[in-house]
Write a protein that holds these residues in place. Sequence first.
Motif, PDB file in Angstrom:
ATOM      1  N   ILE A  97      32.032   2.716   8.376  1.00 40.06           N
ATOM      2  CA  ILE A  97      30.963   1.756   8.130  1.00 40.06           C
ATOM      3  C   ILE A  97      30.024   2.365   7.105  1.00 40.06           C
ATOM      4  O   ILE A  97      29.521   3.480   7.302  1.00 40.06           O
ATOM      5  N   ILE A  98      29.813   1.648   6.023  1.00 40.86           N
ATOM      6  CA  ILE A  98      28.929   2.095   4.945  1.00 40.86           C
ATOM      7  C   ILE A  98      27.668   1.260   5.011  1.00 40.86           C
ATOM      8  O   ILE A  98      27.718   0.031   4.895  1.00 40.86           O
ATOM      9  N   ILE A  99      26.546   1.915   5.221  1.00 39.14           N
ATOM     10  CA  ILE A  99      25.260   1.221   5.318  1.00 39.14           C
ATOM     11  C   ILE A  99      24.573   1.339   3.971  1.00 39.14           C
ATOM     12  O   ILE A  99      24.099   2.405   3.589  1.00 39.14           O
ATOM     13  N   VAL A 155      31.067  -2.703   4.502  1.00 33.09           N
ATOM     14  CA  VAL A 155      29.824  -2.445   3.778  1.00 33.09           C
ATOM     15  C   VAL A 155      28.759  -3.387   4.334  1.00 33.09           C
ATOM     16  O   VAL A 155      28.925  -4.603   4.286  1.00 33.09           O
ATOM     17  N   ILE A 156      27.704  -2.818   4.864  1.00 36.49           N
ATOM     18  CA  ILE A 156      26.563  -3.611   5.332  1.00 36.49           C
ATOM     19  C   ILE A 156      25.467  -3.489   4.289  1.00 36.49           C
ATOM     20  O   ILE A 156      25.044  -2.373   3.956  1.00 36.49           O
ATOM     21  N   TYR A 157      25.041  -4.606   3.749  1.00 37.34           N
ATOM     22  CA  TYR A 157      24.031  -4.563   2.698  1.00 37.34           C
ATOM     23  C   TYR A 157      22.881  -5.508   3.031  1.00 37.34           C
ATOM     24  O   TYR A 157      23.050  -6.516   3.693  1.00 37.34           O
ATOM     25  N   ASP A 158      21.720  -5.121   2.574  1.00 35.80           N
ATOM     26  CA  ASP A 158      20.502  -5.900   2.781  1.00 35.80           C
ATOM     27  C   ASP A 158      20.235  -6.718   1.518  1.00 35.80           C
ATOM     28  O   ASP A 158      21.063  -6.802   0.627  1.00 35.80           O
ATOM     29  N   GLU A 159      19.068  -7.252   1.409  1.00 36.81           N
ATOM     30  CA  GLU A 159      18.717  -8.167   0.323  1.00 36.81           C
ATOM     31  C   GLU A 159      18.672  -7.507  -1.048  1.00 36.81           C
ATOM     32  O   GLU A 159      18.958  -8.133  -2.047  1.00 36.81           O
ATOM     33  N   TYR A 160      18.342  -6.218  -1.129  1.00 38.86           N
ATOM     34  CA  TYR A 160      17.869  -5.687  -2.401  1.00 38.86           C
ATOM     35  C   TYR A 160      18.421  -4.296  -2.677  1.00 38.86           C
ATOM     36  O   TYR A 160      18.559  -3.475  -1.781  1.00 38.86           O
ATOM     37  N   GLY A 211      21.046  -8.847  16.262  1.00 38.62           N
ATOM     38  CA  GLY A 211      21.656  -8.591  17.559  1.00 38.62           C
ATOM     39  C   GLY A 211      23.132  -8.226  17.503  1.00 38.62           C
ATOM     40  O   GLY A 211      23.708  -7.804  18.517  1.00 38.62           O
ATOM     41  N   LYS A 212      23.771  -8.367  16.351  1.00 34.46           N
ATOM     42  CA  LYS A 212      25.184  -8.030  16.224  1.00 34.46           C
ATOM     43  C   LYS A 212      25.376  -6.524  16.331  1.00 34.46           C
ATOM     44  O   LYS A 212      24.558  -5.745  15.835  1.00 34.46           O
ATOM     45  N   VAL A 213      26.453  -6.118  17.007  1.00 35.03           N
ATOM     46  CA  VAL A 213      26.778  -4.702  17.159  1.00 35.03           C
ATOM     47  C   VAL A 213      28.172  -4.466  16.590  1.00 35.03           C
ATOM     48  O   VAL A 213      29.113  -5.205  16.895  1.00 35.03           O
ATOM     49  N   LEU A 214      28.299  -3.443  15.751  1.00 35.53           N
ATOM     50  CA  LEU A 214      29.566  -3.082  15.126  1.00 35.53           C
ATOM     51  C   LEU A 214      29.904  -1.643  15.487  1.00 35.53           C
ATOM     52  O   LEU A 214      29.019  -0.843  15.786  1.00 35.53           O
ATOM     53  N   SER A 215      31.169  -1.309  15.421  1.00 35.12           N
ATOM     54  CA  SER A 215      31.620   0.023  15.807  1.00 35.12           C
ATOM     55  C   SER A 215      32.436   0.643  14.684  1.00 35.12           C
ATOM     56  O   SER A 215      33.176  -0.055  13.989  1.00 35.12           O
ATOM     57  N   GLY A 216      32.291   1.962  14.518  1.00 29.02           N
ATOM     58  CA  GLY A 216      33.038   2.652  13.474  1.00 29.02           C
ATOM     59  C   GLY A 216      33.312   4.099  13.830  1.00 29.02           C
ATOM     60  O   GLY A 216      32.585   4.705  14.621  1.00 29.02           O
ATOM     61  N   ASP A 217      34.356   4.644  13.225  1.00 28.09           N
ATOM     62  CA  ASP A 217      34.685   6.057  13.431  1.00 28.09           C
ATOM     63  C   ASP A 217      33.777   6.979  12.626  1.00 28.09           C
ATOM     64  O   ASP A 217      33.415   8.064  13.072  1.00 28.09           O
ATOM     65  N   TYR A 218      33.441   6.541  11.390  1.00 24.98           N
ATOM     66  CA  TYR A 218      32.568   7.308  10.501  1.00 24.98           C
ATOM     67  C   TYR A 218      31.425   6.412  10.045  1.00 24.98           C
ATOM     68  O   TYR A 218      31.582   5.202   9.940  1.00 24.98           O
ATOM     69  N   LEU A 219      30.300   7.053   9.706  1.00 23.73           N
ATOM     70  CA  LEU A 219      29.176   6.362   9.079  1.00 23.73           C
ATOM     71  C   LEU A 219      28.878   7.013   7.737  1.00 23.73           C
ATOM     72  O   LEU A 219      28.836   8.244   7.631  1.00 23.73           O
ATOM     73  N   VAL A 220      28.661   6.171   6.731  1.00 24.33           N
ATOM     74  CA  VAL A 220      28.144   6.639   5.446  1.00 24.33           C
ATOM     75  C   VAL A 220      26.819   5.919   5.232  1.00 24.33           C
ATOM     76  O   VAL A 220      26.755   4.692   5.247  1.00 24.33           O
ATOM     77  N   ILE A 221      25.762   6.694   5.048  1.00 24.27           N
ATOM     78  CA  ILE A 221      24.430   6.130   4.838  1.00 24.27           C
ATOM     79  C   ILE A 221      24.113   6.212   3.351  1.00 24.27           C
ATOM     80  O   ILE A 221      24.105   7.297   2.760  1.00 24.27           O
TER      81      ILE A 221
END
Length: 201
Positions: free
Chosen positions: A7-9, A39-44, A105-115
């Motif tokens: 999961i890439i934030i 890839v989770i992305y915000d507005e900007y 409220g959504k919950v996601l699961s991942g093996d790795y996180l990239v911030i």
Amino acid sequence: MEKYDVIIIGGGPAGLTTALTLASANGKFPFVEGKNYLVIYDEYSDLDKALLNNVPGIEKGTLGKDLLERIREQVSEYKNVKFFKGKVVKADGEKGNFRVYLEDGKVLSGDYLVIATGFHKFEISGLDLEVVPHPKSPRPNKIMIKHNDNKVRDGIYVAGLVAGEPTMFACASGSGAKVACDILSEWAGKTVVVHDVPNDQ
């Protein structure tokens, strides 16, 4: 609960390049077969307000927002990458079992996180990361997450400005590619890079 290998934030240059590099390894190495990325992305993104005159290979005068859209389209060509628009408010867990909580409220699961959330602020609770002043920012009060060669701890990586990179597109993008190669190398148990060559070579 939806589960991803990585999961890439953050959906700016670093986050998108991480996703692009990981996804493009599909078909080249057996250890990536079946792996999927989010890839989770915000507005900007800061790139939205940039005018690019000094990026290698990019035409002078390119608007950052246009380049960002082209990169998203490029990443979207890979079916092993999904995009989710939303704001991450909390993350917890450990390698192999991270949980990411979104504002809706959504919950996601991942093996790795990239911030790859940039250098303005870091407001994701639950991971107990050390946030320190950004050492290379031309502006005051910018932050980075403390790490060792982009790795915060087992399963968590940082890329781009939040990793302390200078505020240049090429630096942020290159940091994302490096993190992807680090993850691929960890999976392979040896150094891995992702190259393509023309068919006639």
